[in-house]
Design a protein around this motif. Sequence first.
Motif, short mmCIF file in Angstrom:
data_model
loop_
_atom_site.label_atom_id
_atom_site.label_comp_id
_atom_site.label_asym_id
_atom_site.label_seq_id
_atom_site.Cartn_x
_atom_site.Cartn_y
_atom_site.Cartn_z
N MET A 1 -6.10 -1.47 6.99
CA MET A 1 -5.96 -1.15 5.57
C MET A 1 -6.92 -2.03 4.77
O MET A 1 -6.94 -3.24 4.91
CB MET A 1 -4.52 -1.41 5.14
N LYS A 2 -7.70 -1.43 3.94
CA LYS A 2 -8.69 -2.16 3.12
C LYS A 2 -8.10 -2.43 1.75
O LYS A 2 -7.62 -1.52 1.07
CB LYS A 2 -9.96 -1.31 3.01
N ASN A 3 -8.10 -3.70 1.35
CA ASN A 3 -7.60 -4.07 0.03
C ASN A 3 -8.71 -3.92 -1.00
O ASN A 3 -9.80 -4.46 -0.82
CB ASN A 3 -7.09 -5.51 0.02
N ASN A 4 -8.46 -3.18 -2.06
CA ASN A 4 -9.45 -3.04 -3.12
C ASN A 4 -9.54 -4.30 -3.96
O ASN A 4 -10.56 -4.57 -4.56
CB ASN A 4 -9.11 -1.85 -4.01
N ILE A 53 -3.28 -11.80 6.97
CA ILE A 53 -2.91 -12.51 8.20
C ILE A 53 -2.10 -11.58 9.09
O ILE A 53 -2.32 -11.51 10.30
CB ILE A 53 -2.12 -13.80 7.86
N ASP A 54 -1.16 -10.86 8.50
CA ASP A 54 -0.33 -9.93 9.26
C ASP A 54 -1.19 -8.82 9.87
O ASP A 54 -1.01 -8.46 11.04
CB ASP A 54 0.75 -9.33 8.36
N GLU A 55 -2.13 -8.29 9.10
CA GLU A 55 -3.00 -7.25 9.62
C GLU A 55 -3.89 -7.76 10.74
O GLU A 55 -4.10 -7.06 11.73
CB GLU A 55 -3.84 -6.66 8.48
N ALA A 56 -4.39 -8.98 10.61
CA ALA A 56 -5.24 -9.56 11.65
C ALA A 56 -4.44 -9.78 12.93
O ALA A 56 -4.97 -9.61 14.03
CB ALA A 56 -5.83 -10.88 11.16
N ALA A 57 -3.17 -10.13 12.80
CA ALA A 57 -2.34 -10.37 13.97
C ALA A 57 -2.05 -9.07 14.72
O ALA A 57 -1.79 -9.10 15.93
CB ALA A 57 -1.02 -11.02 13.55
N ARG A 58 -2.15 -7.94 14.04
CA ARG A 58 -1.87 -6.66 14.67
C ARG A 58 -3.06 -6.17 15.50
O ARG A 58 -2.91 -5.25 16.30
CB ARG A 58 -1.55 -5.62 13.60
N LEU A 59 -4.22 -6.77 15.29
CA LEU A 59 -5.42 -6.30 16.01
C LEU A 59 -5.51 -6.84 17.40
O LEU A 59 -5.07 -7.77 17.85
CB LEU A 59 -6.69 -6.69 15.22
#
Length: 59
Positions: A1-4, A53-59
């Motif tokens: 997900m990209k944050n604007n 951080i949560d998104e990075a941990a999912r990768l």
Amino acid sequence: MKNNLAAEQCRRFADDYKAKAREPGISPKRSRILTNIARSFSALASQLEILAIDEAARL
């Protein structure tokens, strides 16, 4: 997900609103409003950082 809206942008906005809240000659009410906006941007920045951080941990 990209944050604007990036966390760093929010921190810059918060800093700008904090500075506006300290400008001479503004009313106490306006100062409180600007300070609250600054706090909101700071909180948003923190939440965006947690999300990243949560998104990075999912990768």
